[in-house]
Write an enzyme that holds these catalytic residues in place. Sequence first.
Site, PDB file in Angstrom:
ATOM      1  N   TYR A 242     -26.714 -31.074 -10.150  1.00 30.99           N
ATOM      2  CA  TYR A 242     -26.327 -30.229  -9.014  1.00 30.99           C
ATOM      3  C   TYR A 242     -27.394 -30.311  -7.916  1.00 30.99           C
ATOM      4  O   TYR A 242     -27.082 -30.513  -6.742  1.00 30.99           O
ATOM      5  CB  TYR A 242     -26.175 -28.790  -9.513  1.00 30.99           C
ATOM      6  CG  TYR A 242     -25.733 -27.780  -8.488  1.00 30.99           C
ATOM      7  CD1 TYR A 242     -24.398 -27.695  -8.102  1.00 30.99           C
ATOM      8  CD2 TYR A 242     -26.630 -26.891  -7.922  1.00 30.99           C
ATOM      9  CE1 TYR A 242     -23.983 -26.747  -7.169  1.00 30.99           C
ATOM     10  CE2 TYR A 242     -26.231 -25.937  -7.000  1.00 30.99           C
ATOM     11  CZ  TYR A 242     -24.907 -25.874  -6.626  1.00 30.99           C
ATOM     12  OH  TYR A 242     -24.500 -24.940  -5.710  1.00 30.99           O
TER      13      TYR A 242
ATOM     14  N   SER B 128     -27.330 -26.169  -1.006  1.00 33.60           N
ATOM     15  CA  SER B 128     -27.858 -25.068  -1.815  1.00 33.60           C
ATOM     16  C   SER B 128     -29.371 -25.098  -1.662  1.00 33.60           C
ATOM     17  O   SER B 128     -29.944 -26.169  -1.379  1.00 33.60           O
ATOM     18  CB  SER B 128     -27.503 -25.303  -3.294  1.00 33.60           C
ATOM     19  OG  SER B 128     -28.294 -24.475  -4.134  1.00 33.60           O
TER      20      SER B 128
HETATM   21  P1  NAI Z   1     -16.215 -20.794  -5.723  1.00 31.26           P
HETATM   22  O1  NAI Z   1     -15.971 -21.391  -7.063  1.00 31.26           O
HETATM   23  O2  NAI Z   1     -15.928 -19.355  -5.552  1.00 31.26           O
HETATM   24  O3  NAI Z   1     -15.459 -21.617  -4.603  1.00 31.26           O
HETATM   25  C1  NAI Z   1     -15.469 -23.017  -4.622  1.00 31.26           C
HETATM   26  C2  NAI Z   1     -14.057 -23.527  -4.399  1.00 31.26           C
HETATM   27  O4  NAI Z   1     -14.101 -24.966  -4.459  1.00 31.26           O
HETATM   28  C3  NAI Z   1     -13.081 -23.058  -5.461  1.00 31.26           C
HETATM   29  O5  NAI Z   1     -11.956 -22.443  -4.853  1.00 31.26           O
HETATM   30  C4  NAI Z   1     -12.695 -24.333  -6.193  1.00 31.26           C
HETATM   31  O6  NAI Z   1     -11.351 -24.326  -6.648  1.00 31.26           O
HETATM   32  C5  NAI Z   1     -12.911 -25.391  -5.115  1.00 31.26           C
HETATM   33  N1  NAI Z   1     -13.066 -26.715  -5.699  1.00 31.26           N
HETATM   34  C6  NAI Z   1     -13.763 -27.071  -6.791  1.00 31.26           C
HETATM   35  N2  NAI Z   1     -13.610 -28.374  -7.061  1.00 31.26           N
HETATM   36  C7  NAI Z   1     -12.777 -28.864  -6.108  1.00 31.26           C
HETATM   37  C8  NAI Z   1     -12.234 -30.137  -5.855  1.00 31.26           C
HETATM   38  N3  NAI Z   1     -12.472 -31.194  -6.651  1.00 31.26           N
HETATM   39  N4  NAI Z   1     -11.402 -30.298  -4.797  1.00 31.26           N
HETATM   40  C9  NAI Z   1     -11.127 -29.241  -3.997  1.00 31.26           C
HETATM   41  N5  NAI Z   1     -11.612 -28.005  -4.193  1.00 31.26           N
HETATM   42  C10 NAI Z   1     -12.432 -27.816  -5.240  1.00 31.26           C
HETATM   43  O7  NAI Z   1     -17.765 -21.107  -5.417  1.00 31.26           O
HETATM   44  P2  NAI Z   1     -18.701 -20.733  -4.175  1.00 31.26           P
HETATM   45  O8  NAI Z   1     -19.890 -20.097  -4.754  1.00 31.26           O
HETATM   46  O9  NAI Z   1     -17.958 -20.064  -3.121  1.00 31.26           O
HETATM   47  O10 NAI Z   1     -19.133 -22.189  -3.711  1.00 31.26           O
HETATM   48  C11 NAI Z   1     -19.070 -22.612  -2.376  1.00 31.26           C
HETATM   49  C12 NAI Z   1     -20.229 -23.545  -2.130  1.00 31.26           C
HETATM   50  O11 NAI Z   1     -21.452 -22.828  -2.184  1.00 31.26           O
HETATM   51  C13 NAI Z   1     -20.348 -24.672  -3.138  1.00 31.26           C
HETATM   52  O12 NAI Z   1     -20.661 -25.874  -2.471  1.00 31.26           O
HETATM   53  C14 NAI Z   1     -21.505 -24.237  -3.998  1.00 31.26           C
HETATM   54  O13 NAI Z   1     -22.149 -25.324  -4.618  1.00 31.26           O
HETATM   55  C15 NAI Z   1     -22.379 -23.552  -2.971  1.00 31.26           C
HETATM   56  N6  NAI Z   1     -23.369 -22.639  -3.510  1.00 31.26           N
HETATM   57  C16 NAI Z   1     -22.982 -21.561  -4.258  1.00 31.26           C
HETATM   58  C17 NAI Z   1     -23.923 -20.683  -4.728  1.00 31.26           C
HETATM   59  C18 NAI Z   1     -23.532 -19.467  -5.508  1.00 31.26           C
HETATM   60  O14 NAI Z   1     -24.394 -18.697  -5.879  1.00 31.26           O
HETATM   61  N7  NAI Z   1     -22.265 -19.233  -5.783  1.00 31.26           N
HETATM   62  C19 NAI Z   1     -25.375 -20.876  -4.462  1.00 31.26           C
HETATM   63  C20 NAI Z   1     -25.657 -22.053  -3.677  1.00 31.26           C
HETATM   64  C21 NAI Z   1     -24.684 -22.884  -3.217  1.00 31.26           C
END
Ligand code: NAI
Length: 306
Positions: free
Chosen positions: A157, A144
């Site tokens: 985080y 991030s």
């Molecule tokens: P999201 O919540 O839509 O997708 C993340 C997925 O990871 C979900 O399907 C969730 O069920 C899964 N997950 C969570 N804990 C888990 C575990 N213990 N084992 C297996 N799966 C697990 O979120 P998003 O935004 O798509 O996140 C993707 C990446 O992007 C993450 O690493 C997040 O930190 C990063 N990110 C997101 C930002 C945002 O604005 N949404 C900004 C910067 C980074």
Amino acid sequence: MQDFAGKIAFITGGANGAGFGQAQLFGRAGARIVIADIRADALGSALQRLRGEGIEAHGIQLDLTDRAAYAAAADEVEQVFGGPPQLLFNTAGVNTFGPTEASTYEDYDWVMGVNLGGVINGMVTFVPRMIRSGREGHIVSTASVGGFQGSAAAAIYCAAKAGVINLMESYRQSLAPYNIGVSVLCPANINSNIGRSTDTRPERLANSGYVVDDDTIRSLEGIYQHGMDPVELAEHVKRGIEENRLYILPYPEIKAGVEKHFQEILDAWLPMEADPEGAAKRTAALQNWSRERAEMMARKTGANDA
Ligand code: NAI
């Protein structure tokens, strides 16, 4: 890597958000997709959508903080697709906001465990398998922009994401001789479900110092709905792999702030003129040590790890 057709891609967090966007984009480019996610319901609907477009996709319910389950998932990939992935996407992540000083051990264990521990588990599980396969590969971990700088509202985080960025810098050097590229993606805002992260927070780590209720979740969703589309983000990732770039940084609006932050670090540095003799002595010692260590390791292992 230029051609994704037939490649096996393992995507953590692949049931939602950025991971699902990667599954769609690389699936459309012909990759065979494995989505691994803790949410069984979301996995089912994601698989249905991928297969509906004719993408070859397999789903594994996995809590990536569970190392034994992670190893079993890697075995399952080999059984289903006949080998380890050539593309590994460490994409899953969780977030929760609160004052740093209120953080509990459970806040640390959950946020560090998924965001940094999950990436570590992905690397330790898959890297030896990818090397043994002898095939070209690429690994993309999602950090991030928060990983470049601390934040009072998201301290854990940011620390976890800083660890991911730094770790990928190290793996990048280590895996180059094996023809495995390594990239780190640093998003700023994705149109995703991350606002609902606490839904998957385990009961045993429920004790939090932060306020998480419907209002705070709604407020997070209010900002994430304006984030980058996950498929558009995945296009940046694809270009990053094709060009074998270490850093994938698709958010131009963040650059000036990061520049200011790194400039502050550089400005704080003691200049060379302040201690030229000490600096020269330490530099020479380090160079000697590195050479001697490389020679010693070559004698011990027949390889050069320095
Ligand atoms: P999201 O919540 O839509 O997708 C993340 C997925 O990871 C979900 O399907 C969730 O069920 C899964 N997950 C969570 N804990 C888990 C575990 N213990 N084992 C297996 N799966 C697990 O979120 P998003 O935004 O798509 O996140 C993707 C990446 O992007 C993450 O690493 C997040 O930190 C990063 N990110 C997101 C930002 C945002 O604005 N949404 C900004 C910067 C980074």
